[in-house]
Design a protein around this motif. Structure first.
Motif, PDB file in Angstrom:
ATOM      1  N   LYS A 183      39.209  36.067 106.158  1.00 32.47           N
ATOM      2  CA  LYS A 183      38.791  37.404 106.587  1.00 32.47           C
ATOM      3  C   LYS A 183      37.295  37.431 106.888  1.00 32.47           C
ATOM      4  CE  LYS A 183      38.593  42.204 104.984  1.00 32.47           C
ATOM      5  NZ  LYS A 183      38.904  43.138 103.855  1.00 32.47           N
ATOM      6  N   TRP A 184      36.501  36.804 106.021  1.00 37.13           N
ATOM      7  CA  TRP A 184      35.043  36.790 106.206  1.00 37.13           C
ATOM      8  C   TRP A 184      34.666  36.042 107.480  1.00 37.13           C
ATOM      9  CZ3 TRP A 184      31.248  32.982 106.345  1.00 37.13           C
ATOM     10  CH2 TRP A 184      29.928  33.409 106.186  1.00 37.13           C
TER      11      TRP A 184
ATOM     12  N   GLU B 108      42.743  28.842 107.314  1.00 34.80           N
ATOM     13  CA  GLU B 108      44.039  29.358 107.747  1.00 34.80           C
ATOM     14  C   GLU B 108      45.153  28.390 107.379  1.00 34.80           C
ATOM     15  OE1 GLU B 108      43.450  30.123 111.888  1.00 34.80           O
ATOM     16  OE2 GLU B 108      42.827  32.206 111.557  1.00 34.80           O
TER      17      GLU B 108
ATOM     18  N   ARG C 264      42.399  33.605 101.658  1.00 33.19           N
ATOM     19  CA  ARG C 264      42.512  34.838 102.451  1.00 33.19           C
ATOM     20  C   ARG C 264      41.165  35.538 102.595  1.00 33.19           C
ATOM     21  NH1 ARG C 264      48.151  37.176  99.772  1.00 33.19           N
ATOM     22  NH2 ARG C 264      49.590  36.154 101.255  1.00 33.19           N
ATOM     23  N   ALA C 265      40.405  35.574 101.504  1.00 37.68           N
ATOM     24  CA  ALA C 265      39.085  36.201 101.565  1.00 37.68           C
ATOM     25  C   ALA C 265      38.164  35.438 102.513  1.00 37.68           C
ATOM     26  CB  ALA C 265      38.473  36.278 100.170  1.00 37.68           C
TER      27      ALA C 265
ATOM     28  N   THR D 172      36.212  39.141  94.798  1.00 41.95           N
ATOM     29  CA  THR D 172      37.557  38.574  94.820  1.00 41.95           C
ATOM     30  C   THR D 172      37.777  37.559  93.704  1.00 41.95           C
ATOM     31  OG1 THR D 172      36.852  36.846  96.373  1.00 41.95           O
ATOM     32  CG2 THR D 172      37.758  38.885  97.306  1.00 41.95           C
TER      33      THR D 172
ATOM     34  N   GLY E 157      36.520  35.503 110.132  1.00 42.21           N
ATOM     35  CA  GLY E 157      36.949  36.265 111.297  1.00 42.21           C
ATOM     36  C   GLY E 157      35.969  37.379 111.644  1.00 42.21           C
ATOM     37  N   GLN E 158      35.441  38.048 110.630  1.00 43.89           N
ATOM     38  CA  GLN E 158      34.481  39.128 110.875  1.00 43.89           C
ATOM     39  C   GLN E 158      33.149  38.590 111.392  1.00 43.89           C
ATOM     40  OE1 GLN E 158      34.444  41.008 107.017  1.00 43.89           O
ATOM     41  NE2 GLN E 158      36.102  42.409 107.540  1.00 43.89           N
TER      42      GLN E 158
END
Length: 606
Positions: free
Chosen positions: A357-358, A326, A353-354, A473, A360-361
């Motif tokens: 996102k990963w 982040e 960013r990828a 990505t 966070g999931q």
């Protein structure tokens, strides 16, 4: 009073009948560098491979037999009952310890390597094109149960007088990876074994015997919840991950290191995968889930993240990674701008960013966060193939091993040694093994060691840690990405003084493939195994200097300190008059702990 050498029983163990037929094979291996590691340990259990057979003996029983005999000999212990077979020497006492043959249907190929998983329940046997997994009998007292049978009998202090010590067959379940069926326990008859089709699901036997699909390395994934995920590397750069507790036929994941174009053409002929490794389960940063793959030309690639679907992850580790990426997103967003035609996004921002996102999931899979360790089952959307990162740039470029060789328990490169064992298995310039380690400080400095067939090891510092990248990505802006960089630290010479006659002429550097193995107790100690013996390398002294240099607040001061450290470590960059002082720090950390003294009459250890 006669003294007893502490390791004398180990020297006598070499004459035990379990090692009959266990010598090094003669002849050349035309398929490139390959290290044969036909010995594996599970506590005090020793497993060895002899041809297509796995044998087992208990080391504690061997040592106890030696100690009992010596105690009787010096009068410290009275004679035992007549149940024990009478022996007249300590050699006979050790040789009389019973041993066992593991009866496995899946084993019908010559075994080059054995690897036990962390729990000690599974043993993988690796051949040229086949990989078999053996389910080992439990150790005594595991899960509160008694093992019984032959494995338990080996730990008894007495030996049956009728025992001929030719090995007792012990049935054990086994499975061959990449085939339609799993093997069941076999009887004692060796002729009853079926022929194994070979490694590679959906491939013909003829295709399996090509150089491209040969198996070059395996390892157990340290983050597997069930300790049953096995990674298999093939020479064509294909990495397959099997969950052997679920499906021994179909891999759970498959990733190709090389592109289809290079794998099918001249690129493949020039570069073939030879070894891989992972960071430990406690490594900092993304290296914990990073797979490092080495080619015979010395190129290093990484795949990140590589995780089994059923994995165990530290909550703190995931949260630290998320916080870091982040910050990267906020930093690189300043470099993003929009024109009348398009929006320019730096590739580093795409990756950050990828990754955010990963992560966070993954964290959402266990929203309770009730435990410091998360036992997760990743959905298919979070197990996408990782993008290959590399080849790594080595800065400064490592110098040839022949430039300014130092004499660390060694002779010069023109010395003669005793045998051509393994010497023709690979070209002297070939790389053959890679190992990842990490410093003990909170800085988490990664260390990468790469071994070459010309008897030297290059050590690098991973000062720019990898980040998770996925194939979907990374395709965007790939041509704009910089290659990852490793800082060259030191070169370690593995040549040893010859102990054989001068008429057995061979270059001391032709020791053949070298296998690197990290120390399980110290993260900055590793071992180099080769046909001439074993070297122990202790990097603790100069890793402390490395951490001190990295910890400097000034960029200029940090760069200067790192340059001075590399200058002190690498004696090859000095003039002949300076070489006696340069590289002394590395020389003091290298020790030849085993010298096998290979010769035509005495083969080396595997």
């Amino acid at each position: 009073m006669t003294s007893i050498e502490a390791d004398e029983w180990l020297q006598l163990l070499a004459h035990h009948p379990i090692f009959d037929g266990h010598g090094v094979r003669s002849g050349k291996d035309s398929h490139g560098p390959k290290v044969r590691e036909r010995v594996a340990l599970r506590g005090t259990d020793l497993f060895i491979a002899a041809g297509s057979e796995v044998r087992w003996i208990n080391l504690k029983a061997c040592k106890d037999a030696f100690v009992r005999f010596e105690s009787k000999r010096v009068g410290l212990r009275s004679a035992d009952s007549s149940k024990s077979k009478p022996v007249s020497t300590n050699l006979e006492a050790v040789a009389a310890v019973p041993w066992f043959r593991l009866g496995c249907e899946a084993l019908s190929f010559d075994i080059d390597r054995l690897v036990v998983n962390a729990s000690g329940k599974l043993l993988v046997a690796v051949g040229l094109h086949q990989v078999a997994v053996l389910v080992l009998p439990a150790t005594p007292g595991s899960a509160g149960r008694s093992t019984g049978g032959a494995f338990r009998a080996a730990r008894l202090e007495t030996v049956d007088e009728k025992q001929d010590n030719n090995g007792v067959w012990v049935d054990c379940r086994s499975m061959l990876l990449g085939t339609a069926t799993a093997a069941t326990p076999k009887g004692k008859s060796k002729a009853s074994r079926r022929h194994s089709a070979g490694f590679g699901a959906g491939m013909s036997v003829t295709a399996n015997w090509s150089a491209r699909t040969r198996v070059v390395d395996v390892l157990w994934h340290s983050l597997s919840t069930t300790d049953s995920h096995l990674l298999v590397l093939q020479a064509n750069g294909t990495v397959k991950m099997y969950d052997v507790s679920e499906d021994a036929d179909t891999p759970e994941q498959t990733v190709s290191l090389f592109s289809a174009a290079s794998a099918g053409g001249a690129g493949f002929a020039m570069s073939q995968a030879v070894s891989f490794c992972m960071g430990s389960s406690v490594s900092a940063g993304w290296s914990r889930a990073t797979l490092y793959v080495l080619t015979n030309t010395g190129q290093l690639y990484s795949l990140c993240p590589v995780l089994p679907r059923r994995c165990i992850l530290d909550l703190e580790w995931l949260e630290d990674l998320l916080e870091t990426v982040e910050m990267d997103v906020r930093e690189w967003q300043a470099e993003e701008y929009e024109t009348s035609e398009c929006i320019y996004t730096p590739p580093e921002l795409v990756d950050a960013r990828a990754a955010a996102k990963w992560l966070g999931q993954v964290l959402k899979l266990d929203s309770s966060k009730a435990s410091e360790r998360l036992y997760l089952t990743l959905p298919a959307s979070l197990v996408q193939p990782a993008a290959a990162q590399g080849p790594y740039l080595f800065q400064p470029e490592p110098m040839p091993a022949s430039a300014g060789d130092y004499d660390s328990d060694s002779s010069d490169a023109s010395s003669n040694v005793g045998a051509n064992i393994h010497a023709a298995d690979c070209d002297p310039d070939d790389a053959c093994s890679v190992e990842y380690m990490e410093s003990t400080s909170g800085l988490g400095v990664g260390l990468v060691a790469i071994a070459y067939c010309d008897a030297h090891v290059e050590v690098f510092a991973d000062l720019e840690p990898v980040i998770g990248k996925w194939a979907d990505t990374s395709a965007r802006g790939m041509h704009m990405r910089d290659m990852p960089v490793l800082a060259t630290l030191a070169s370690i010479d593995l040549t040893v003084k010859p102990l054989v006659s001068a008429d057995q002429a061979n270059d001391s550097r032709q020791i053949g493939p070298v296998a690197l193995m990290a120390d399980s107790l110290s993260p900055t100690v590793f071992y180099a195994l080769h046909s001439h013996g074993v070297h122990r390398v202790d990097m603790r002294r100069w890793t402390r200097l490395l951490e001190r240099a990295i910890g400097l607040s000034s960029d200029s001061g940090r760069s200067a300190a790192l340059e001075q450290l590399v200058f002190a470590l690498d004696g090859r960059r000095a003039s002949p008059t300076e070489q006696s002082g340069r590289g002394a720090l590395v020389r003091s950390c290298v020790q030849c702990v085993v010298h096998t003294n290979p010769s035509a009459s005495r083969p080396s250890i595997p």
